[in-house]
Scaffold this motif. Structure first.
Motif, PDB file in Angstrom:
ATOM      1  N   VAL A 192       8.884 -34.221  24.471  1.00 19.98           N
ATOM      2  CA  VAL A 192       8.259 -32.618  23.802  1.00 19.98           C
ATOM      3  C   VAL A 192       9.152 -31.720  24.712  1.00 19.98           C
ATOM      4  N   PHE A 193       9.317 -30.569  23.865  1.00 20.58           N
ATOM      5  CA  PHE A 193       9.843 -29.367  24.827  1.00 20.58           C
ATOM      6  C   PHE A 193       8.846 -28.386  24.838  1.00 20.58           C
ATOM      7  N   LEU A 194       8.810 -27.694  26.058  1.00 16.73           N
ATOM      8  CA  LEU A 194       7.824 -26.648  26.324  1.00 16.73           C
ATOM      9  C   LEU A 194       8.695 -25.587  26.590  1.00 16.73           C
ATOM     10  N   ASP A 195       8.494 -24.457  26.006  1.00 20.66           N
ATOM     11  CA  ASP A 195       8.635 -23.176  26.026  1.00 20.66           C
ATOM     12  C   ASP A 195       7.653 -22.128  26.519  1.00 20.66           C
ATOM     13  N   TYR A 196       8.262 -20.848  26.801  1.00 19.55           N
ATOM     14  CA  TYR A 196       7.086 -19.889  27.109  1.00 19.55           C
ATOM     15  C   TYR A 196       6.187 -19.601  26.209  1.00 19.55           C
ATOM     16  N   PRO A 197       4.763 -19.535  26.505  1.00 19.45           N
ATOM     17  CA  PRO A 197       3.867 -19.409  25.390  1.00 19.45           C
ATOM     18  C   PRO A 197       4.005 -18.034  24.726  1.00 19.45           C
ATOM     19  N   THR A 198       3.650 -18.185  23.368  1.00 22.44           N
ATOM     20  CA  THR A 198       3.515 -16.932  22.520  1.00 22.44           C
ATOM     21  C   THR A 198       2.548 -15.885  23.492  1.00 22.44           C
ATOM     22  N   PRO A 199       2.572 -14.805  23.267  1.00 27.05           N
ATOM     23  CA  PRO A 199       1.674 -13.694  23.607  1.00 27.05           C
ATOM     24  C   PRO A 199       0.031 -13.915  23.443  1.00 27.05           C
ATOM     25  N   SER A 200      -0.099 -14.479  22.380  1.00 22.78           N
ATOM     26  CA  SER A 200      -1.699 -14.760  22.055  1.00 22.78           C
ATOM     27  C   SER A 200      -1.997 -16.014  22.981  1.00 22.78           C
ATOM     28  N   ARG A 201      -0.978 -16.888  23.210  1.00 22.59           N
ATOM     29  CA  ARG A 201      -1.581 -18.230  23.954  1.00 22.59           C
ATOM     30  C   ARG A 201      -1.624 -17.748  25.285  1.00 22.59           C
ATOM     31  N   GLU A 202      -0.661 -16.945  25.705  1.00 26.91           N
ATOM     32  CA  GLU A 202      -0.687 -16.568  27.278  1.00 26.91           C
ATOM     33  C   GLU A 202      -1.911 -15.620  27.339  1.00 26.91           C
ATOM     34  N   LEU A 203      -2.234 -14.745  26.569  1.00 31.84           N
ATOM     35  CA  LEU A 203      -3.388 -13.987  26.547  1.00 31.84           C
ATOM     36  C   LEU A 203      -4.636 -14.906  26.723  1.00 31.84           C
ATOM     37  N   ALA A 204      -4.560 -15.716  26.145  1.00 32.08           N
ATOM     38  CA  ALA A 204      -5.836 -16.482  26.127  1.00 32.08           C
ATOM     39  C   ALA A 204      -5.816 -17.300  27.587  1.00 32.08           C
ATOM     40  N   ILE A 205      -4.525 -17.763  28.224  1.00 32.15           N
ATOM     41  CA  ILE A 205      -4.448 -18.268  29.345  1.00 32.15           C
ATOM     42  C   ILE A 205      -4.979 -17.210  30.575  1.00 32.15           C
ATOM     43  N   LEU A 206      -4.455 -16.000  30.528  1.00 34.69           N
ATOM     44  CA  LEU A 206      -4.951 -15.079  31.452  1.00 34.69           C
ATOM     45  C   LEU A 206      -6.458 -14.841  31.571  1.00 34.69           C
ATOM     46  N   GLU A 207      -6.976 -14.626  30.236  1.00 34.86           N
ATOM     47  CA  GLU A 207      -8.509 -14.434  30.254  1.00 34.86           C
ATOM     48  C   GLU A 207      -9.463 -15.742  30.708  1.00 34.86           C
ATOM     49  N   ALA A 208      -8.438 -16.862  30.755  1.00 34.60           N
ATOM     50  CA  ALA A 208      -9.115 -18.175  31.300  1.00 34.60           C
ATOM     51  C   ALA A 208      -9.037 -18.200  32.831  1.00 34.60           C
ATOM     52  N   LYS A 209      -7.970 -17.594  33.193  1.00 34.37           N
ATOM     53  CA  LYS A 209      -7.392 -17.946  34.569  1.00 34.37           C
ATOM     54  C   LYS A 209      -7.740 -16.806  35.483  1.00 34.37           C
ATOM     55  N   VAL A 210      -7.972 -15.692  35.044  1.00 29.80           N
ATOM     56  CA  VAL A 210      -8.094 -14.274  35.736  1.00 29.80           C
ATOM     57  C   VAL A 210      -9.716 -13.833  35.079  1.00 29.80           C
TER      58      VAL A 210
END
Length: 284
Positions: A192-210
């Motif tokens: 599987v290739f992982l790339d940088y997340p889309t803005p919507s997924r990174e937004l979810a990550i930030l809201e969960a982690k911060v």
């Protein structure tokens, strides 16, 4: 993508562990568990390859056994070695009591075997997640040592014979693609290739982690990160660096991406001066 119900359950468990996997990564991990195949996770540094293995460990309630790869890594650090100090001590104690023919059975026994991460994972009394991290940093010859483990969940020690896994581990190999993996290794793995997340997924990550981050600030950060990752930077910002910068800004009371404060804290996000110089004009 229409994921099977068990895969959706796995995705939920990963989210509870703090990892927001895309459908492709979730499906690849799910198939690795069902097909008992190693998973080779490839992608640029900082996209969450190692974190996928950590989250899988939590989601599946398995211990994580990690082997960090580096140049010069060999079987004595990765698989096993003999406790030579104890063997030499035994030589002194039994020097006149055993024959030359008996010596190998005495000295090369389980009591003198030191298990390194790969052997530890195979001998575990419960299923584990085995993370072979940054395998591309090891020498190409090291891959040959992995093939028996990846294909058959076993390792052969000349003095003891073949040791088979009590419970086949879930093997996750990560690579930043600093060199290409051999066909022999790739053939034994799902990929599987992982790339940088889309803005919507990174937004979810930030809201969960911060916790407590303002939606405006999180949105601005994700779009700024997307712009920078499309530039020819010396080191594009990783997801973990987005989180660090967000935490720094929240700690300082920011609710939006204020230019002055952003420039003052940009070192949490970009780790090279030339990258910060190129990014600064994008702050408005």
């Amino acid at each position: 993508m229409n994921l099977p119900s068990e895969a959706r359950t796995l995705a939920s468990a990963l989210e509870q562990a703090g990892y927001f996997a895309g459908d492709e990564a979730t499906l690849a991990l799910y198939l690795a568990t069902k097909l008992d195949r190693p998973l080779l996770v490839e992608g640029p540094a900082g996209v969450g390859k190692t974190e996928l293995a950590r989250a899988a460990s939590t989601a599946l309630s398995r211990e994580l056994v990690r082997l960090q790869c580096y140049e010069g890594l060999d079987e004595t650090k990765a698989i096993y070695e003999w406790d030579y100090a104890k063997q030499m001590l035994l030589v002194q104690l039994l020097r006149d009591k055993i024959s030359v023919e008996e010596a190998p059975d005495v000295f090369f026994s389980e009591k003198f075997l030191i298990a390194r991460p790969l052997l530890k994972a195979l001998r575990s009394e419960a299923p584990v997640v085995l993370l072979i991290d940054e395998v591309d940093r090891a020498d190409p010859e090291f891959e040959a040592l992995l093939l028996e483990i990846l294909a058959d969940n076993q390792v052969t020690i000349p003095e003891l014979g073949t040791i088979r896994a009590k419970h086949p581990p879930l093997v996750v190999l990560t690579t930043n693609a600093t060199r290409d993996m051999t066909d022999a290794l790739r053939r034994r793995c799902l990929h599987v290739f992982l790339d940088y997340p889309t803005p919507s997924r990174e937004l979810a990550i930030l809201e969960a982690k911060v916790p407590g981050i303002a939606r405006d600030l999180a949105t601005q950060l994700t779009h700024f990160a997307e712009k920078l990752r499309g530039m020819d930077l010396r080191k594009p910002p990783s997801i973990s660096e987005s989180i660090d910068w967000a935490r720094a800004l929240v700690t300082l009371g920011a609710t939006s991406l204020d230019k002055t404060l952003a420039q003052a804290t940009l070192g949490a996000f970009l780790k090279h001066e030339e990258d910060r110089d190129r990014a600064a004009p994008l702050l408005t």
